[in-house]
Design a protein around this motif. Sequence first.
Motif, PDB file in Angstrom:
ATOM      1  N   PHE A   1       0.821  -1.217   0.000  1.00 53.02           N
ATOM      2  CA  PHE A   1       0.000   0.000   0.000  1.00 53.02           C
ATOM      3  C   PHE A   1       0.854   1.266   0.000  1.00 53.02           C
ATOM      4  N   VAL A   2       2.021   1.210   0.612  1.00 55.00           N
ATOM      5  CA  VAL A   2       2.942   2.353   0.560  1.00 55.00           C
ATOM      6  C   VAL A   2       3.412   2.563  -0.876  1.00 55.00           C
ATOM      7  N   LEU A   3       3.752   1.471  -1.557  1.00 55.87           N
ATOM      8  CA  LEU A   3       4.199   1.566  -2.949  1.00 55.87           C
ATOM      9  C   LEU A   3       3.075   2.061  -3.853  1.00 55.87           C
ATOM     10  N   LEU A   4       1.848   1.549  -3.635  1.00 49.69           N
ATOM     11  CA  LEU A   4       0.707   2.004  -4.425  1.00 49.69           C
ATOM     12  C   LEU A   4       0.431   3.483  -4.170  1.00 49.69           C
ATOM     13  N   ALA A   5       0.534   3.901  -2.902  1.00 46.68           N
ATOM     14  CA  ALA A   5       0.310   5.309  -2.568  1.00 46.68           C
ATOM     15  C   ALA A   5       1.375   6.193  -3.208  1.00 46.68           C
ATOM     16  N   TYR A   6       2.602   5.708  -3.258  1.00 51.00           N
ATOM     17  CA  TYR A   6       3.673   6.500  -3.864  1.00 51.00           C
ATOM     18  C   TYR A   6       3.459   6.623  -5.377  1.00 51.00           C
ATOM     19  N   PHE A   7       3.034   5.515  -5.999  1.00 51.71           N
ATOM     20  CA  PHE A   7       2.695   5.570  -7.423  1.00 51.71           C
ATOM     21  C   PHE A   7       1.587   6.582  -7.662  1.00 51.71           C
ATOM     22  N   ALA A   8       0.560   6.556  -6.806  1.00 49.42           N
ATOM     23  CA  ALA A   8      -0.550   7.507  -6.936  1.00 49.42           C
ATOM     24  C   ALA A   8      -0.066   8.936  -6.769  1.00 49.42           C
ATOM     25  N   TYR A   9       0.800   9.156  -5.787  1.00 50.81           N
ATOM     26  CA  TYR A   9       1.323  10.500  -5.534  1.00 50.81           C
ATOM     27  C   TYR A   9       2.084  11.040  -6.736  1.00 50.81           C
ATOM     28  N   ARG A  10       3.007  10.240  -7.295  1.00 50.85           N
ATOM     29  CA  ARG A  10       3.787  10.699  -8.446  1.00 50.85           C
ATOM     30  C   ARG A  10       2.897  10.884  -9.670  1.00 50.85           C
ATOM     31  N   GLY A  11       1.929   9.986  -9.832  1.00 54.43           N
ATOM     32  CA  GLY A  11       1.040  10.094 -10.987  1.00 54.43           C
ATOM     33  C   GLY A  11       0.126  11.294 -10.914  1.00 54.43           C
ATOM     34  N   TYR A  12      -0.491  11.515  -9.759  1.00 47.28           N
ATOM     35  CA  TYR A  12      -1.386  12.664  -9.606  1.00 47.28           C
ATOM     36  C   TYR A  12      -0.607  13.978  -9.640  1.00 47.28           C
ATOM     37  N   LYS A  13       0.611  13.955  -9.144  1.00 49.83           N
ATOM     38  CA  LYS A  13       1.441  15.154  -9.210  1.00 49.83           C
ATOM     39  C   LYS A  13       1.696  15.531 -10.670  1.00 49.83           C
ATOM     40  N   THR A  14       1.954  14.521 -11.490  1.00 52.17           N
ATOM     41  CA  THR A  14       2.138  14.750 -12.933  1.00 52.17           C
ATOM     42  C   THR A  14       0.877  15.344 -13.542  1.00 52.17           C
ATOM     43  N   ALA A  15      -0.273  14.785 -13.175  1.00 58.79           N
ATOM     44  CA  ALA A  15      -1.544  15.264 -13.739  1.00 58.79           C
ATOM     45  C   ALA A  15      -1.858  16.686 -13.295  1.00 58.79           C
ATOM     46  N   PHE A  16      -1.703  16.964 -12.018  1.00 59.02           N
ATOM     47  CA  PHE A  16      -2.089  18.265 -11.480  1.00 59.02           C
ATOM     48  C   PHE A  16      -1.210  19.401 -11.983  1.00 59.02           C
ATOM     49  N   LYS A  17       0.043  19.099 -12.324  1.00 61.45           N
ATOM     50  CA  LYS A  17       0.964  20.142 -12.737  1.00 61.45           C
ATOM     51  C   LYS A  17       1.082  20.287 -14.253  1.00 61.45           C
ATOM     52  N   ASN A  18       0.502  19.363 -15.001  1.00 66.39           N
ATOM     53  CA  ASN A  18       0.652  19.437 -16.454  1.00 66.39           C
ATOM     54  C   ASN A  18      -0.225  20.540 -17.016  1.00 66.39           C
ATOM     55  N   PRO A  19       0.319  21.455 -17.809  1.00 64.26           N
ATOM     56  CA  PRO A  19      -0.457  22.591 -18.309  1.00 64.26           C
ATOM     57  C   PRO A  19      -1.388  22.249 -19.462  1.00 64.26           C
ATOM     58  N   ASP A  20      -1.221  21.080 -20.087  1.00 66.05           N
ATOM     59  CA  ASP A  20      -2.090  20.679 -21.194  1.00 66.05           C
ATOM     60  C   ASP A  20      -3.266  19.888 -20.635  1.00 66.05           C
ATOM     61  N   LYS A  21      -4.480  20.340 -20.898  1.00 64.04           N
ATOM     62  CA  LYS A  21      -5.649  19.723 -20.266  1.00 64.04           C
ATOM     63  C   LYS A  21      -5.874  18.292 -20.735  1.00 64.04           C
ATOM     64  N   PHE A  22      -5.663  18.006 -22.014  1.00 69.03           N
ATOM     65  CA  PHE A  22      -5.827  16.634 -22.497  1.00 69.03           C
ATOM     66  C   PHE A  22      -4.878  15.699 -21.759  1.00 69.03           C
ATOM     67  N   THR A  23      -3.619  16.079 -21.669  1.00 64.97           N
ATOM     68  CA  THR A  23      -2.623  15.252 -20.983  1.00 64.97           C
ATOM     69  C   THR A  23      -2.943  15.131 -19.499  1.00 64.97           C
ATOM     70  N   ALA A  24      -3.349  16.242 -18.884  1.00 71.72           N
ATOM     71  CA  ALA A  24      -3.650  16.240 -17.453  1.00 71.72           C
ATOM     72  C   ALA A  24      -4.832  15.332 -17.136  1.00 71.72           C
ATOM     73  N   LEU A  25      -5.925  15.479 -17.898  1.00 74.92           N
ATOM     74  CA  LEU A  25      -7.110  14.657 -17.648  1.00 74.92           C
ATOM     75  C   LEU A  25      -6.845  13.182 -17.930  1.00 74.92           C
ATOM     76  N   SER A  26      -6.139  12.905 -19.026  1.00 68.95           N
ATOM     77  CA  SER A  26      -5.833  11.511 -19.375  1.00 68.95           C
ATOM     78  C   SER A  26      -4.970  10.866 -18.298  1.00 68.95           C
ATOM     79  N   THR A  27      -3.967  11.603 -17.832  1.00 65.43           N
ATOM     80  CA  THR A  27      -3.090  11.074 -16.783  1.00 65.43           C
ATOM     81  C   THR A  27      -3.869  10.837 -15.502  1.00 65.43           C
ATOM     82  N   PHE A  28      -4.702  11.798 -15.143  1.00 64.00           N
ATOM     83  CA  PHE A  28      -5.543  11.644 -13.950  1.00 64.00           C
ATOM     84  C   PHE A  28      -6.417  10.396 -14.081  1.00 64.00           C
TER      85      PHE A  28
END
Length: 395
Positions: free
Chosen positions: A293-320
Amino acid sequence: MNQFTFYANKPSQNYNKIDIWLLGAILLLWGLGIFTLYICSQNFAIRAFGDPIYFVKRQLLCSVVGFVLFAGFAITDMKYIRKLVGIIVIVTLVLCFLTFVPGISITKNGARRWIRLPGNFSFQPSELVKFALILFLANYFDKQDKLIDPEEKNVFPCVIFLIVFAGIVFAQKDFSSGVFIMLIGILLFFVSGAKLVWIFPFALLAIPTAFLMITLNPYRLQRLIGWISPDEFSSTINYQSLNAKRAISAGGVWGSGIGAGLSKINSIPEVQADYIFAGWAEAMGYIGVVLYFVLLAYFAYRGYKTAFKNPDKFTALSTFGCVSAIVLQSLVNTMVVCGLLPTTGINLPFFSLGGTSIIITLAMCGFIVNASRCEKIDEKVTENDEINIESLSYL
């Protein structure tokens, strides 16, 4: 109402380095999945095929295909991926309809979920539907966001798209996947900032529909009854669930080890599929469960961080959407194994045996990795750095 924009409108510059920590989390999840499949499937593989690593070899072969797609989605420019969305949707639709063609489809327990492939392999289109749905909705919402005239904005095609694909999956008698697809679709509707007037009627319609589909199907109804009465029907409905709980308890704090110490998982039919998490828990104990669960949470953290900071909406929504699909499916599966949810038939990403699942999961991970290298967000704080909460009814 207010509009919720879940990524910040920040200045950006080209940045070609991937998020190495995100990549590491993905590879660790995949590696642990292969390892867990190996320790859980040996006995059944020997009995059924005379080869202790039969299932591992099949999973590795499918992983090769998955990593090819991973690399493709990770290095291809997002604008080209976006141009392929229409083709991906059409191919997905065709594959879904092929599950109803006799001779091509495979029927198990009355369900038509698979397409027959050479070499005793099969393909499950409902797994691809998740990825295609995410890309389609993200692409459409981004296009709508660019329209100047509010009167021209319309998400009705998205509603129809979601209903059609979820309906096809339901028709394949894959109730769990159909509900999960609808859940991911509704989640993307929300984070995109679409009018809630589109979401609430759809959700209200889905609730009685799901109730009817459960109550009118004896098998689904039995599963629900078995979940409500977990200590009853120990030799029928709750057989897998009760044995999974015993395996988890047998693991204790440090686990039973990976050798002959594993005994409880042998009583779980086809433990290498939906209940593989019980095998991991028995082998690695409480420490292993926490590690997962720590590893899954870390994957979620890095993935959502990528989505939240990406300035392109298509990329951000798809990543999310991709991160949410993997994380939510993982949580649903582990909750089922622990008895917190009724049996669903939802597998555990990276871990459960399933060629289509590992291929599509790795493809989505490739997209997430690509998103992490698309843009670098300028660290300088400006007035536009704050999350924009203006009007939830921009559509």
